[in-house]
Design a protein around this motif. Structure first.
Motif, PDB file in Angstrom:
ATOM      1  N   MET A  48      23.777  -0.295  -1.629  1.00 49.53           N
ATOM      2  CA  MET A  48      22.451  -0.525  -1.081  1.00 49.53           C
ATOM      3  C   MET A  48      22.286  -2.022  -0.799  1.00 49.53           C
ATOM      4  N   ILE A  49      21.757  -2.308   0.373  1.00 54.31           N
ATOM      5  CA  ILE A  49      21.466  -3.691   0.748  1.00 54.31           C
ATOM      6  C   ILE A  49      20.009  -3.758   1.185  1.00 54.31           C
ATOM      7  N   GLU A  50      19.304  -4.755   0.686  1.00 53.43           N
ATOM      8  CA  GLU A  50      17.915  -4.980   1.071  1.00 53.43           C
ATOM      9  C   GLU A  50      17.849  -6.164   2.018  1.00 53.43           C
ATOM     10  N   HIS A  51      16.957  -6.049   2.994  1.00 53.86           N
ATOM     11  CA  HIS A  51      16.725  -7.117   3.971  1.00 53.86           C
ATOM     12  C   HIS A  51      15.233  -7.401   3.999  1.00 53.86           C
ATOM     13  N   LEU A  52      14.886  -8.646   4.286  1.00 52.17           N
ATOM     14  CA  LEU A  52      13.485  -9.020   4.370  1.00 52.17           C
ATOM     15  C   LEU A  52      13.274  -9.833   5.640  1.00 52.17           C
ATOM     16  N   LEU A  53      12.455  -9.298   6.540  1.00 52.44           N
ATOM     17  CA  LEU A  53      12.096  -9.979   7.773  1.00 52.44           C
ATOM     18  C   LEU A  53      10.649 -10.425   7.631  1.00 52.44           C
ATOM     19  N   VAL A  54      10.337 -11.636   8.058  1.00 56.23           N
ATOM     20  CA  VAL A  54       9.020 -12.219   7.832  1.00 56.23           C
ATOM     21  C   VAL A  54       8.370 -12.565   9.167  1.00 56.23           C
ATOM     22  N   PHE A  55       7.097 -12.190   9.308  1.00 60.79           N
ATOM     23  CA  PHE A  55       6.355 -12.432  10.545  1.00 60.79           C
ATOM     24  C   PHE A  55       4.962 -12.947  10.228  1.00 60.79           C
ATOM     25  N   ALA A  56       4.392 -13.678  11.166  1.00 61.55           N
ATOM     26  CA  ALA A  56       3.038 -14.214  10.995  1.00 61.55           C
ATOM     27  C   ALA A  56       1.972 -13.178  11.340  1.00 61.55           C
ATOM     28  N   GLU A  57       2.289 -12.240  12.208  1.00 63.60           N
ATOM     29  CA  GLU A  57       1.312 -11.269  12.689  1.00 63.60           C
ATOM     30  C   GLU A  57       1.655  -9.851  12.247  1.00 63.60           C
ATOM     31  N   ARG A  58       0.644  -9.138  11.785  1.00 63.11           N
ATOM     32  CA  ARG A  58       0.859  -7.761  11.344  1.00 63.11           C
ATOM     33  C   ARG A  58       1.342  -6.871  12.483  1.00 63.11           C
ATOM     34  N   GLU A  59       0.783  -7.057  13.663  1.00 61.24           N
ATOM     35  CA  GLU A  59       1.154  -6.215  14.802  1.00 61.24           C
ATOM     36  C   GLU A  59       2.645  -6.340  15.107  1.00 61.24           C
ATOM     37  N   VAL A  60       3.174  -7.531  14.994  1.00 64.86           N
ATOM     38  CA  VAL A  60       4.599  -7.753  15.247  1.00 64.86           C
ATOM     39  C   VAL A  60       5.431  -7.069  14.165  1.00 64.86           C
ATOM     40  N   ALA A  61       5.030  -7.239  12.911  1.00 66.99           N
ATOM     41  CA  ALA A  61       5.755  -6.609  11.802  1.00 66.99           C
ATOM     42  C   ALA A  61       5.744  -5.087  11.956  1.00 66.99           C
ATOM     43  N   ASP A  62       4.596  -4.531  12.306  1.00 63.96           N
ATOM     44  CA  ASP A  62       4.500  -3.080  12.500  1.00 63.96           C
ATOM     45  C   ASP A  62       5.397  -2.615  13.641  1.00 63.96           C
ATOM     46  N   ALA A  63       5.409  -3.369  14.747  1.00 61.02           N
ATOM     47  CA  ALA A  63       6.232  -2.988  15.896  1.00 61.02           C
ATOM     48  C   ALA A  63       7.719  -3.049  15.555  1.00 61.02           C
ATOM     49  N   VAL A  64       8.128  -4.094  14.850  1.00 59.81           N
ATOM     50  CA  VAL A  64       9.533  -4.210  14.445  1.00 59.81           C
ATOM     51  C   VAL A  64       9.904  -3.060  13.512  1.00 59.81           C
ATOM     52  N   ALA A  65       9.057  -2.786  12.541  1.00 56.47           N
ATOM     53  CA  ALA A  65       9.320  -1.695  11.591  1.00 56.47           C
ATOM     54  C   ALA A  65       9.417  -0.359  12.320  1.00 56.47           C
ATOM     55  N   ASP A  66       8.521  -0.128  13.277  1.00 48.35           N
ATOM     56  CA  ASP A  66       8.528   1.128  14.016  1.00 48.35           C
ATOM     57  C   ASP A  66       9.782   1.283  14.865  1.00 48.35           C
ATOM     58  N   GLY A  67      10.380   0.165  15.277  1.00 48.63           N
ATOM     59  CA  GLY A  67      11.571   0.211  16.104  1.00 48.63           C
ATOM     60  C   GLY A  67      12.865   0.406  15.331  1.00 48.63           C
ATOM     61  N   LEU A  68      12.808   0.322  14.016  1.00 46.83           N
ATOM     62  CA  LEU A  68      14.025   0.473  13.214  1.00 46.83           C
ATOM     63  C   LEU A  68      14.348   1.948  12.995  1.00 46.83           C
ATOM     64  N   ASP A  69      15.611   2.254  12.926  1.00 45.89           N
ATOM     65  CA  ASP A  69      16.099   3.618  12.749  1.00 45.89           C
ATOM     66  C   ASP A  69      15.769   4.118  11.341  1.00 45.89           C
ATOM     67  N   ARG A  70      14.828   5.018  11.240  1.00 45.56           N
ATOM     68  CA  ARG A  70      14.395   5.536   9.932  1.00 45.56           C
ATOM     69  C   ARG A  70      15.449   6.447   9.304  1.00 45.56           C
ATOM     70  N   HIS A  71      16.462   6.831  10.076  1.00 48.18           N
ATOM     71  CA  HIS A  71      17.549   7.630   9.509  1.00 48.18           C
ATOM     72  C   HIS A  71      18.534   6.752   8.752  1.00 48.18           C
ATOM     73  N   ALA A  72      18.634   5.501   9.157  1.00 49.08           N
ATOM     74  CA  ALA A  72      19.556   4.574   8.501  1.00 49.08           C
ATOM     75  C   ALA A  72      18.864   3.754   7.419  1.00 49.08           C
ATOM     76  N   TYR A  73      17.557   3.560   7.543  1.00 48.03           N
ATOM     77  CA  TYR A  73      16.836   2.652   6.658  1.00 48.03           C
ATOM     78  C   TYR A  73      15.608   3.294   6.040  1.00 48.03           C
ATOM     79  N   THR A  74      15.198   2.738   4.910  1.00 46.48           N
ATOM     80  CA  THR A  74      13.857   2.918   4.391  1.00 46.48           C
ATOM     81  C   THR A  74      13.130   1.621   4.719  1.00 46.48           C
ATOM     82  N   VAL A  75      11.963   1.728   5.354  1.00 50.32           N
ATOM     83  CA  VAL A  75      11.257   0.546   5.852  1.00 50.32           C
ATOM     84  C   VAL A  75       9.829   0.541   5.338  1.00 50.32           C
TER      85      VAL A  75
END
Length: 99
Positions: free
Chosen positions: A1-28
């Motif tokens: 298991m590997i954890e990653h942390l991406l940091v953003f200033a805006e919630r909308e950007v963080a939500d969009a990035v999270a929504d674009g990640l493959d939920r089959h490969a990751y828990t987000v």
């Protein structure tokens, strides 16, 4: 298991990035972290906490780390690599799930 942390200033950007990640490969999860000494919404960072449960070879794990780092940078954020030496990003203790 590997954890990653991406940091953003805006919630909308963080939500969009999270929504674009493959939920089959990751828990987000998207989390809000209040910066030390700040008590208003402007003093917050939005974290995208990504857990990759796959057992990747080191070279593939490094490539995945770079891909997520590029994704963060391309969206005006950054990849938190404080714990890169052990291959895991730590979730800040004062982070709370966004709701």
């Amino acid at each position: 298991m590997i954890e990653h942390l991406l940091v953003f200033a805006e919630r909308e950007v963080a939500d969009a990035v999270a929504d674009g990640l493959d939920r089959h490969a990751y828990t987000v999860r998207v989390l809000r972290e209040t910066l030390s000494g700040e008590d208003d919404a402007d003093g917050a960072q939005w974290l995208v906490h990504v857990v990759d449960e796959r057992d990747l070879p080191a070279v593939d794990a490094d490539a995945e780390r770079q891909r997520l780092s590029d994704l963060a940078r391309d969206n005006d954020g950054w990849y938190d690599d404080d714990d890169e030496a052990d291959g895991q990003a730590a979730v800040a203790p004062n982070a709370s799930p966004a709701g």
